[in-house]
Design an enzyme around this catalytic site. Sequence first.
Site, PDB file in Angstrom:
ATOM      1  N   TYR A  17      23.374   5.646 -12.796  1.00 56.57           N
ATOM      2  CA  TYR A  17      22.485   4.657 -12.173  1.00 56.57           C
ATOM      3  C   TYR A  17      21.032   5.112 -12.255  1.00 56.57           C
ATOM      4  CZ  TYR A  17      20.179   2.770  -7.921  1.00 56.57           C
ATOM      5  OH  TYR A  17      19.307   2.221  -7.017  1.00 56.57           O
ATOM      6  N   HIS A  69      19.792   4.828 -15.777  1.00 58.39           N
ATOM      7  CA  HIS A  69      19.937   3.519 -16.432  1.00 58.39           C
ATOM      8  C   HIS A  69      18.564   2.853 -16.591  1.00 58.39           C
ATOM      9  CE1 HIS A  69      21.166  -0.608 -17.171  1.00 58.39           C
ATOM     10  NE2 HIS A  69      22.371  -0.124 -17.474  1.00 58.39           N
TER      11      HIS A  69
END
Length: 103
Positions: A72, A75
Amino acid sequence: MAVKHVLLARFNDEVSPEAVDDLIKGYANLVSLVPSMKAFHWGRDVSIENLHQGFTHVFESTFDDAEGIAEYIAHPSHVEFANRFLPALEKVIVIDYVPTAVN
């Protein structure tokens, strides 16, 4: 085992309520853009204890594991969002934890 990613925030005073709403919508939209992000919840402080130390908002994301949080963070959609979100904050704390049930 699931890992919770909790972000406590206070927005800068010059950030308009409309801009705050747009940022929150952008944060919530990350669930559809980042595969490792499984859930997102948020809310404003409503405590009567006055122990918030100036923090006004809570954001909680759920991941399957710590590797999911690492995915995450790296990303591109999160990086792009963080570049808009973090400058709007006066204060921020981030805590990751594994929920433990009490028997």
